[in-house]
Design an enzyme around this catalytic site. Structure first.
Site, PDB file in Angstrom:
ATOM      1  N   ALA A  33       0.843  -1.314   0.176  1.00  0.00           N
ATOM      2  CA  ALA A  33      -0.106   0.173  -0.313  1.00  0.00           C
ATOM      3  C   ALA A  33       0.848   1.480  -0.122  1.00  0.00           C
ATOM      4  O   ALA A  33       0.277   2.135  -0.520  1.00  0.00           O
ATOM      5  CB  ALA A  33      -0.674   0.233   0.842  1.00  0.00           C
ATOM      6  N   LYS A  52      10.082   0.945   7.889  1.00  0.00           N
ATOM      7  CA  LYS A  52      11.164   0.740   9.623  1.00  0.00           C
ATOM      8  C   LYS A  52      11.725  -0.315   9.396  1.00  0.00           C
ATOM      9  O   LYS A  52      13.061  -0.001  11.075  1.00  0.00           O
ATOM     10  CB  LYS A  52       9.800   0.028  10.290  1.00  0.00           C
ATOM     11  CG  LYS A  52       9.932  -0.464  12.106  1.00  0.00           C
ATOM     12  CD  LYS A  52       8.705  -1.425  12.521  1.00  0.00           C
ATOM     13  CE  LYS A  52       8.627  -0.828  14.107  1.00  0.00           C
ATOM     14  NZ  LYS A  52       7.593  -1.875  14.726  1.00  0.00           N
ATOM     15  N   ALA A  63       4.362 -12.401   2.016  1.00  0.00           N
ATOM     16  CA  ALA A  63       3.561 -12.981   2.088  1.00  0.00           C
ATOM     17  C   ALA A  63       3.379 -13.651   0.246  1.00  0.00           C
ATOM     18  O   ALA A  63       3.774 -14.232  -0.343  1.00  0.00           O
ATOM     19  CB  ALA A  63       2.320 -11.644   0.766  1.00  0.00           C
ATOM     20  N   GLN A  64       3.318 -15.423   1.047  1.00  0.00           N
ATOM     21  CA  GLN A  64       2.853 -16.748   0.510  1.00  0.00           C
ATOM     22  C   GLN A  64       2.028 -16.552  -0.911  1.00  0.00           C
ATOM     23  O   GLN A  64       1.272 -16.908  -2.222  1.00  0.00           O
ATOM     24  CB  GLN A  64       2.713 -17.734   0.913  1.00  0.00           C
ATOM     25  CG  GLN A  64       3.775 -17.935   1.883  1.00  0.00           C
ATOM     26  CD  GLN A  64       3.903 -19.156   2.277  1.00  0.00           C
ATOM     27  OE1 GLN A  64       3.140 -20.262   1.984  1.00  0.00           O
ATOM     28  NE2 GLN A  64       5.243 -20.100   3.164  1.00  0.00           N
ATOM     29  N   HIS A 248      -4.912 -17.827  10.348  1.00  0.00           N
ATOM     30  CA  HIS A 248      -4.125 -18.723   9.397  1.00  0.00           C
ATOM     31  C   HIS A 248      -4.626 -19.625   9.640  1.00  0.00           C
ATOM     32  O   HIS A 248      -3.687 -20.566  10.919  1.00  0.00           O
ATOM     33  CB  HIS A 248      -2.859 -18.309   7.986  1.00  0.00           C
ATOM     34  CG  HIS A 248      -3.146 -19.097   6.908  1.00  0.00           C
ATOM     35  ND1 HIS A 248      -2.965 -20.314   6.864  1.00  0.00           N
ATOM     36  CD2 HIS A 248      -3.189 -18.066   5.899  1.00  0.00           C
ATOM     37  CE1 HIS A 248      -3.352 -20.360   5.736  1.00  0.00           C
ATOM     38  NE2 HIS A 248      -2.673 -19.277   5.343  1.00  0.00           N
ATOM     39  N   ARG A 294     -11.550 -19.062   5.684  1.00  0.00           N
ATOM     40  CA  ARG A 294     -10.402 -19.446   6.692  1.00  0.00           C
ATOM     41  C   ARG A 294     -10.792 -19.875   8.574  1.00  0.00           C
ATOM     42  O   ARG A 294     -10.456 -20.039   9.027  1.00  0.00           O
ATOM     43  CB  ARG A 294      -9.055 -18.221   6.787  1.00  0.00           C
ATOM     44  CG  ARG A 294      -8.555 -17.939   5.347  1.00  0.00           C
ATOM     45  CD  ARG A 294      -7.109 -17.100   5.409  1.00  0.00           C
ATOM     46  NE  ARG A 294      -6.251 -17.717   4.737  1.00  0.00           N
ATOM     47  CZ  ARG A 294      -5.367 -16.465   3.949  1.00  0.00           C
ATOM     48  NH1 ARG A 294      -5.657 -15.431   4.051  1.00  0.00           N
ATOM     49  NH2 ARG A 294      -4.630 -16.320   2.404  1.00  0.00           N
ATOM     50  N   HIS A 355      -2.918 -14.029  12.088  1.00  0.00           N
ATOM     51  CA  HIS A 355      -2.211 -13.899  10.606  1.00  0.00           C
ATOM     52  C   HIS A 355      -2.400 -12.770   9.990  1.00  0.00           C
ATOM     53  O   HIS A 355      -1.755 -11.465   9.274  1.00  0.00           O
ATOM     54  CB  HIS A 355      -2.903 -14.919   9.743  1.00  0.00           C
ATOM     55  CG  HIS A 355      -2.019 -14.227   8.070  1.00  0.00           C
ATOM     56  ND1 HIS A 355      -1.227 -14.379   7.618  1.00  0.00           N
ATOM     57  CD2 HIS A 355      -3.059 -14.235   6.100  1.00  0.00           C
ATOM     58  CE1 HIS A 355      -0.558 -14.388   6.315  1.00  0.00           C
ATOM     59  NE2 HIS A 355      -2.143 -14.544   5.669  1.00  0.00           N
ATOM     60  N   ARG A 390     -11.365 -12.268   5.988  1.00  0.00           N
ATOM     61  CA  ARG A 390     -10.461 -11.815   4.811  1.00  0.00           C
ATOM     62  C   ARG A 390     -10.977 -12.570   4.394  1.00  0.00           C
ATOM     63  O   ARG A 390     -10.635 -13.687   4.051  1.00  0.00           O
ATOM     64  CB  ARG A 390      -9.439 -11.503   5.271  1.00  0.00           C
ATOM     65  CG  ARG A 390      -9.039 -10.989   3.545  1.00  0.00           C
ATOM     66  CD  ARG A 390      -7.010  -9.866   4.131  1.00  0.00           C
ATOM     67  NE  ARG A 390      -6.411 -11.071   4.450  1.00  0.00           N
ATOM     68  CZ  ARG A 390      -5.464 -12.157   3.594  1.00  0.00           C
ATOM     69  NH1 ARG A 390      -5.532 -12.026   2.744  1.00  0.00           N
ATOM     70  NH2 ARG A 390      -4.968 -12.984   4.393  1.00  0.00           N
TER      71      ARG A 390
END
Length: 553
Positions: A33, A52, A63-64, A248, A294, A355, A390
């Protein structure tokens, strides 16, 4: 001149008059983002991006899973929208969901133009995968399970060759700077070489990710300590839906190892969940079995483990064979080999872990928050896209779509804002820098995992709320000189609000499961908005979430 006494929400730290840097737009966060927004802003104005730590350490890079978008003629925007709404358990905001699925395909096309490498079939077409909650194959991946890494590489390559865009690595955002009208005019930062300094900006974007480190079991990197959420909270911005943490269902369960993510795409390729006896327990729990949303799969695993007094279940992908597994998931295969596991030959021990934080800083469809000059996008934001749960692979898409939209809105602002040249901070006299930060973190993360995790009940939530009340009496008054202390204070602050939010929602919906309130709210789904300026939350029905930011104050 500002001070802690005038701005009572500021985190305590030592400082004197500080040097200032000026820019048109400040972006806090270097994930999908933040970078997407910065690239768009830099077409017309100067922008500074704060990372950071190193640029490789972000939830995006880790992210996979892939990017969900309608890219096939057999798919439709209505189908993607419907799957998103269904997964969100009645709490999705229809407007932002429609924006996400409608504008998403163009963002994927733009990534291809920028050189992102996506997996393709033998004929050269994009290879589309299936993940939990989706009824169509619409997930694009890079190198099987390295989509986040390739996305971060692509965006960083574009950012580095973009004039007017500067990236400050290892620069920690301590707090937002709030003027007399309670508008945000930049941030106080800390760098190991330069120490404390101010970055003044006409517009500030929070794109700092989530707060996965508030839990003992998490897939998140160590930087995910809720800093942006805590800064927004102290600045008086509205936060919503913080009770909805997505767990997750399949993370590697090996004693002493990081809870590495086992991508949902493995189940999309036909892998099944089984227990020690080889029993497939998802059948009968949901029509989509292992590919259910999920929240349903995570809860089923926890309930199955509780009934059998076991610690983990197994992912069975042996039908793929060693070569097939390595071809489809090369990165995952290499990771499993470190633990002498062959994903195509051995059962993979898995269990749920924290997650993705679904709630966050409330924004409108353009990223604007309830504070003038402050925008948010990505995991730190709450647009209502994800509802109460999500849909898989919608998060990278959200970062792209709403990062760009926030940039367009910031470009529409005037950056000619009067700002003071000096900044002085007055801090409490009590110095508690000798606190055992490791012990505080371990205690709060364990309490959150045990009692504000996959399954919750009022009695334990009240206990954790009382724990936070005690911890914050001394933890939030302490004065620190480096990020480890400030991170701990941010975790205390956000963990406390998350617990209060979970206690206030007396129903089970999406990722939020209350054993003492197993049904949904009879009156229907509502968002709950929290602010440091109110003792109790506000309720907003679906379709009215952004009313809180329609007139920023």
């Amino acid at each position: 001149m500002s001070s802690v006494r005038e701005r009572r929400h500021l985190i305590p730290y030592r400082s004197a008059r500080l040097p200032s840097i000026f820019t048109d737009v400040l972006v806090i966060g270097s994930g999908v983002a933040g970078l997407r927004a910065a690239i768009e802003v830099a077409r017309q104005r100067e922008v500074i991006v704060l990372a950071k730590e190193s640029l490789e350490l972000s939830n995006t890079a880790w992210a996979q899973g892939g990017i969900a978008a309608v890219l096939d003629s057999d798919d439709s925007l209505e189908s993607h929208e419907g799957d998103t709404l269904e997964a969100g358990a009645g709490l999705c905001e229809p407007g932002p969901v429609r924006i996400l699925v409608t504008e998403g395909p163009a963002e994927v096309e733009r990534l291809l133009e920028w050189g992102m490498q996506l997996d393709r079939t033998a004929s050269g077409a994009l290879e589309l995968g299936l993940e939990g909650g989706h009824r169509r194959k619409r997930i694009v991946h890079s190198d099987g399970d390295a989509t986040g890494h390739e996305l971060a590489r692509t965006l960083l390559a574009v950012a580095r060759r973009t004039p007017q865009l500067r990236i400050f690595e290892r620069c920690f955002a301590v707090d937002l700077v709030v003027d007399e009208a309670r508008g945000v005019t930049g941030a106080l930062t800390w760098h190991p070489k330069h120490g404390l300094q101010l970055i003044r900006a006409g517009a500030t974007l929070l794109a700092s990710g989530g707060a996965g480190q508030v839990y003992r079991e998490t897939t998140n990197p160590r930087v995910a300590t809720g800093d942006g959420l805590a800064m927004a909270w102290r600045a008086g911005a509205e936060l919503a839906d913080l009770e909805f943490m997505q767990f997750h269902p399949t993370t590697l369960y090996v004693a002493g190892a990081h809870r590495a993510l086992i991508t949902e795409a493995v189940r999309g390729e036909g892998a099944r969940l089984v227990d020690r006896e080889g029993v497939r327990f998802m059948e009968g729990r949901h029509p989509m079995a292992e590919l259910a949303p999920r929240d349903i799969v995570s809860r089923a695993i926890v309930e199955h483990l509780s009934a059998r007094h076991d610690s983990h279940v197994f992912l069975d992908a042996r039908h793929m064979g060693t070569d097939g597994f390595r071809r489809r998931f090369p990165g995952l295969a290499r990771m499993l080999e470190e633990f002498s596991l062959d994903g195509g030959r051995d059962l993979i021990p898995v269990s749920p872990a924290a997650h993705y934080l679904i709630g966050g800083v409330v924004t409108d469809e353009h990223g604007l928050t309830s504070r003038l000059g402050l925008f948010a996008a990505g995991e730190v934001a709450c647009t209502g896209v994800h509802g109460a749960n999500r849909l898989a692979s919608n998060s990278l898409l959200e970062g792209l779509v709403f990062g760009r939209r926030a940039a367009e809105a910031m470009l529409g602002l005037s950056t000619e804002r009067p700002v003071p040249r000096d900044f002085e901070c007055v801090v409490p006299s009590t110095d508690r820098a000798d606190l055992d930060l490791g012990d505080i973190r371990q205690s709060l993360r364990s309490a959150m995992w045990r009692h504000v995790g996959v399954r919750r009940d009022g009695a334990h939530l009240r206990d954790v709320k009382d724990m936070f009340r005690f911890w914050t009496r001394y933890g939030l008054r302490a004065v620190f000189n480096d990020p480890s202390g400030w991170e701990t204070q941010n975790l205390l602050m956000i963990g406390s609000v998350m617990t209060r939010a979970a206690l206030a929602r007396e129903e089970s919906r999406g990722t939020h499961a209350r054993l003492d309130f197993p049904e949904g709210e009879p009156s229907g789904a509502v968002h709950r908005l929290w602010s440091i300026d109110r003792a109790e939350p506000l309720s907003a029905p679906v379709g009215r979430l952004t009313a809180a930011v329609s007139s920023p104050r």
